[in-house]
Motif scaffolding. Structure first.
Motif, PDB file in Angstrom:
ATOM      1  N   LEU A 132       8.497   2.558   7.558  1.00 11.47           N
ATOM      2  CA  LEU A 132       7.744   1.986   6.443  1.00 11.47           C
ATOM      3  C   LEU A 132       8.595   0.988   5.659  1.00 11.47           C
ATOM      4  O   LEU A 132       8.114  -0.074   5.251  1.00 11.47           O
ATOM      5  CB  LEU A 132       7.257   3.098   5.509  1.00 11.47           C
ATOM      6  N   ALA A 133       9.865   1.324   5.453  1.00 13.23           N
ATOM      7  CA  ALA A 133      10.740   0.439   4.692  1.00 13.23           C
ATOM      8  C   ALA A 133      11.028  -0.858   5.436  1.00 13.23           C
ATOM      9  O   ALA A 133      11.131  -1.930   4.827  1.00 13.23           O
ATOM     10  CB  ALA A 133      12.052   1.163   4.365  1.00 13.23           C
ATOM     11  N   VAL A 134      11.142  -0.773   6.752  1.00 14.35           N
ATOM     12  CA  VAL A 134      11.512  -1.947   7.548  1.00 14.35           C
ATOM     13  C   VAL A 134      10.304  -2.790   7.932  1.00 14.35           C
ATOM     14  O   VAL A 134      10.310  -4.017   7.808  1.00 14.35           O
ATOM     15  CB  VAL A 134      12.283  -1.512   8.810  1.00 14.35           C
ATOM     16  N   GLY A 135       9.241  -2.146   8.402  1.00 13.42           N
ATOM     17  CA  GLY A 135       8.119  -2.889   8.971  1.00 13.42           C
ATOM     18  C   GLY A 135       6.852  -2.919   8.149  1.00 13.42           C
ATOM     19  O   GLY A 135       5.941  -3.684   8.452  1.00 13.42           O
ATOM     20  N   GLY A 136       6.753  -2.055   7.131  1.00 14.73           N
ATOM     21  CA  GLY A 136       5.534  -2.003   6.347  1.00 14.73           C
ATOM     22  C   GLY A 136       4.522  -1.031   6.926  1.00 14.73           C
ATOM     23  O   GLY A 136       4.714  -0.450   8.003  1.00 14.73           O
ATOM     24  N   ALA A 183       4.959   3.960  -4.613  1.00 13.95           N
ATOM     25  CA  ALA A 183       6.055   3.009  -4.830  1.00 13.95           C
ATOM     26  C   ALA A 183       5.540   1.610  -5.127  1.00 13.95           C
ATOM     27  O   ALA A 183       6.208   0.836  -5.820  1.00 13.95           O
ATOM     28  CB  ALA A 183       6.970   2.985  -3.609  1.00 13.95           C
ATOM     29  N   LYS A 184       4.353   1.282  -4.608  1.00 10.16           N
ATOM     30  CA  LYS A 184       3.833  -0.079  -4.789  1.00 10.16           C
ATOM     31  C   LYS A 184       2.442  -0.071  -5.401  1.00 10.16           C
ATOM     32  O   LYS A 184       1.641  -0.986  -5.157  1.00 10.16           O
ATOM     33  CB  LYS A 184       3.811  -0.800  -3.443  1.00 10.16           C
ATOM     34  N   ALA A 185       2.167   0.944  -6.218  1.00  9.00           N
ATOM     35  CA  ALA A 185       0.839   1.060  -6.809  1.00  9.00           C
ATOM     36  C   ALA A 185       0.547  -0.147  -7.691  1.00  9.00           C
ATOM     37  O   ALA A 185       1.263  -0.403  -8.658  1.00  9.00           O
ATOM     38  CB  ALA A 185       0.744   2.340  -7.624  1.00  9.00           C
ATOM     39  N   LEU A 209      -4.754   3.294   5.132  1.00 10.18           N
ATOM     40  CA  LEU A 209      -5.389   2.133   4.519  1.00 10.18           C
ATOM     41  C   LEU A 209      -5.043   2.060   3.036  1.00 10.18           C
ATOM     42  O   LEU A 209      -4.773   0.971   2.504  1.00 10.18           O
ATOM     43  CB  LEU A 209      -6.901   2.202   4.719  1.00 10.18           C
ATOM     44  N   ALA A 210      -5.040   3.192   2.353  1.00  5.49           N
ATOM     45  CA  ALA A 210      -4.677   3.205   0.932  1.00  5.49           C
ATOM     46  C   ALA A 210      -3.265   2.674   0.721  1.00  5.49           C
ATOM     47  O   ALA A 210      -3.015   1.852  -0.170  1.00  5.49           O
ATOM     48  CB  ALA A 210      -4.801   4.625   0.378  1.00  5.49           C
ATOM     49  N   ALA A 211      -2.325   3.130   1.552  1.00  5.14           N
ATOM     50  CA  ALA A 211      -0.945   2.668   1.427  1.00  5.14           C
ATOM     51  C   ALA A 211      -0.836   1.181   1.749  1.00  5.14           C
ATOM     52  O   ALA A 211      -0.075   0.441   1.098  1.00  5.14           O
ATOM     53  CB  ALA A 211      -0.036   3.481   2.346  1.00  5.14           C
ATOM     54  N   ALA A 212      -1.593   0.710   2.749  1.00  3.28           N
ATOM     55  CA  ALA A 212      -1.554  -0.707   3.104  1.00  3.28           C
ATOM     56  C   ALA A 212      -2.165  -1.558   2.003  1.00  3.28           C
ATOM     57  O   ALA A 212      -1.684  -2.666   1.717  1.00  3.28           O
ATOM     58  CB  ALA A 212      -2.296  -0.932   4.426  1.00  3.28           C
ATOM     59  N   LEU A 213      -3.226  -1.076   1.355  1.00  2.00           N
ATOM     60  CA  LEU A 213      -3.812  -1.815   0.231  1.00  2.00           C
ATOM     61  C   LEU A 213      -2.830  -1.886  -0.932  1.00  2.00           C
ATOM     62  O   LEU A 213      -2.677  -2.943  -1.565  1.00  2.00           O
ATOM     63  CB  LEU A 213      -5.110  -1.137  -0.213  1.00  2.00           C
ATOM     64  N   ALA A 214      -2.174  -0.784  -1.235  1.00  2.00           N
ATOM     65  CA  ALA A 214      -1.172  -0.797  -2.309  1.00  2.00           C
ATOM     66  C   ALA A 214      -0.062  -1.790  -1.991  1.00  2.00           C
ATOM     67  O   ALA A 214       0.389  -2.531  -2.872  1.00  2.00           O
ATOM     68  CB  ALA A 214      -0.598   0.606  -2.498  1.00  2.00           C
ATOM     69  N   GLU A 215       0.355  -1.816  -0.746  1.00  2.00           N
ATOM     70  CA  GLU A 215       1.398  -2.754  -0.324  1.00  2.00           C
ATOM     71  C   GLU A 215       0.934  -4.201  -0.506  1.00  2.00           C
ATOM     72  O   GLU A 215       1.739  -5.088  -0.813  1.00  2.00           O
ATOM     73  CB  GLU A 215       1.745  -2.488   1.134  1.00  2.00           C
ATOM     74  N   ALA A 216      -0.373  -4.440  -0.319  1.00  2.00           N
ATOM     75  CA  ALA A 216      -0.924  -5.791  -0.470  1.00  2.00           C
ATOM     76  C   ALA A 216      -1.314  -6.111  -1.913  1.00  2.00           C
ATOM     77  O   ALA A 216      -1.836  -7.197  -2.185  1.00  2.00           O
ATOM     78  CB  ALA A 216      -2.148  -5.943   0.435  1.00  2.00           C
ATOM     79  N   GLY A 217      -1.081  -5.170  -2.828  1.00  2.00           N
ATOM     80  CA  GLY A 217      -1.391  -5.409  -4.228  1.00  2.00           C
ATOM     81  C   GLY A 217      -2.844  -5.217  -4.583  1.00  2.00           C
ATOM     82  O   GLY A 217      -3.320  -5.776  -5.584  1.00  2.00           O
ATOM     83  N   VAL A 218      -3.573  -4.425  -3.797  1.00  3.45           N
ATOM     84  CA  VAL A 218      -5.000  -4.193  -4.027  1.00  3.45           C
ATOM     85  C   VAL A 218      -5.195  -2.778  -4.576  1.00  3.45           C
ATOM     86  O   VAL A 218      -4.813  -1.797  -3.932  1.00  3.45           O
ATOM     87  CB  VAL A 218      -5.807  -4.364  -2.724  1.00  3.45           C
ATOM     88  N   SER A 219      -5.809  -2.677  -5.750  1.00  2.00           N
ATOM     89  CA  SER A 219      -6.068  -1.362  -6.339  1.00  2.00           C
ATOM     90  C   SER A 219      -7.258  -0.700  -5.652  1.00  2.00           C
ATOM     91  O   SER A 219      -8.191  -1.369  -5.213  1.00  2.00           O
ATOM     92  CB  SER A 219      -6.359  -1.498  -7.834  1.00  2.00           C
ATOM     93  N   TYR A 220      -7.252   0.615  -5.586  1.00  2.00           N
ATOM     94  CA  TYR A 220      -8.294   1.357  -4.890  1.00  2.00           C
ATOM     95  C   TYR A 220      -8.511   2.711  -5.549  1.00  2.00           C
ATOM     96  O   TYR A 220      -7.680   3.185  -6.330  1.00  2.00           O
ATOM     97  CB  TYR A 220      -7.907   1.566  -3.422  1.00  2.00           C
TER      98      TYR A 220
END
Length: 314
Positions: A132-136, A183-185, A209-220
């Motif tokens: 997760l830290a290296v590749g997302g 970490a990226k909420a 999907l929730a973690a990927a949205l948080a990583e992209a800056g999208v609230s859910y």
């Protein structure tokens, strides 16, 4: 097997053990990295990796660490002798009487599968956290987690076993994805509503999907497993999301009437996504989109969030 020397983290992922385990084997039993370049950390050679694989295999079979290390140190160097390559050594014994198939996935997935068969929670968690830290999130889900989870499911279907493996791996995956989400909420109003279909209990893909949205800056907002359609529609009417993602793992939970109910809601979302293998493309109501993978679900959710925000600014 690559020719270059490897870091401790890379070796841990290939073997499916924790980095702390490698350090212990080095400090207590002398099974450490042998390549040393001044000014750099020591690195593991191919011969080091073979000895560590012997150590890992013997300890998994119940041999004491001290005895396993003695055998590993005394073993002739198969790389120098040209008799065997590291990839020809296969785990046996307590690794579960077999392996988890991961298809064409890379060394990290094979290492995670080995750790899963040993029920090594520390190694499982370390491997996932590093990926997760290296590749997302998306790369970790597609290249590491999904192949291993699918392999566990395949083995379970064939043997009716590995239930304990599935439970442990699922818990570790869920904890890692939750940590990534925290970490990226992102701040701001939640524009995406995530829910499992009624009676659907498989939540890990939705957590990814929730973690990927948080990583992209999208609230859910996450409703989780087994959400009755009446409760889902009520949540939509109360929160007015731009998009709703409804996950179904199996045909048994993929009732298209749930999607129709969303489309008929007083505060109908701009986008309804039918995510998961349970949904049949030819049975979806008009206006419902079926994303092909996690990356597309993130892209569609981000686009509709941006469109809603833009319309409100205008």
């Amino acid at each position: 097997m690559v020719d270059e020397a490897l870091s401790a983290g890379a070796v841990a992922r290939r073997l499916g053990v924790a980095v702390t385990t490698l350090r212990t084997w080095h400090q207590r039993y002398g099974l450490g990295p042998s390549e040393h370049i001044p000014g750099h950390h020591r690195r593991y050679t191919r011969s080091d990796l073979v000895r560590l694989e012997i150590m890992r295999r013997l300890t998994a079979e119940g041999v004491s660490p001290a005895e396993a290390a003695r055998w590993a140190r005394q073993a002739p160097d198969p790389i120098a002798n040209g008799t065997v390559a590291p990839t020809s050594i296969h785990p046996t014994g307590r690794d579960g009487g077999g392996t988890i198939p991961v298809g064409r996935a890379g060394p990290a997935a094979r290492g995670l599968a080995r750790a899963a068969m040993r029920l090594d929670a520390a190694a499982i968690s370390e491997t996932i956290a590093h990926a997760l830290a290296v590749g997302g999130v998306v790369a970790t889900w597609d290249g590491l987690l999904r192949p291993v989870l699918a392999g566990i499911g395949e083995r379970h279907a064939a043997t009716a076993g590995l239930i304990e493996v599935e439970h442990l791996v699922s818990r570790c995956v869920s904890e890692a994805l939750a940590a990534a989400s925290r970490a990226k909420a992102p701040t701001g109003p939640a524009r995406i509503l995530l829910s499992c279909a009624d009676e659907e209990q498989h939540t890990l893909p939705l957590e990814a999907l929730a973690a990927a949205l948080a990583e992209a800056g999208v609230s859910y907002r996450m409703l989780g497993a087994r959400v009755p359609v009446a409760a889902l529609v009520e949540a939509v009417n109360r929160t007015g999301p731009a998009a709703v993602v409804l996950w179904s793992q199996t045909r048994a939970t993929a009732d298209p009437a749930q999607l129709s109910a969303l489309l008929a809601a007083p505060r109908r979302p701009l986008l309804v996504l039918a995510a998961g293998p349970g949904w049949r493309a030819d049975a979806l109501p008009a206006g419902v989109v079926r994303p092909v993978d996690l990356a597309e679900a993130v892209s569609l959710s981000t686009a509709v969030r941006d469109a809603l925000d833009q319309s409100r600014r205008d």
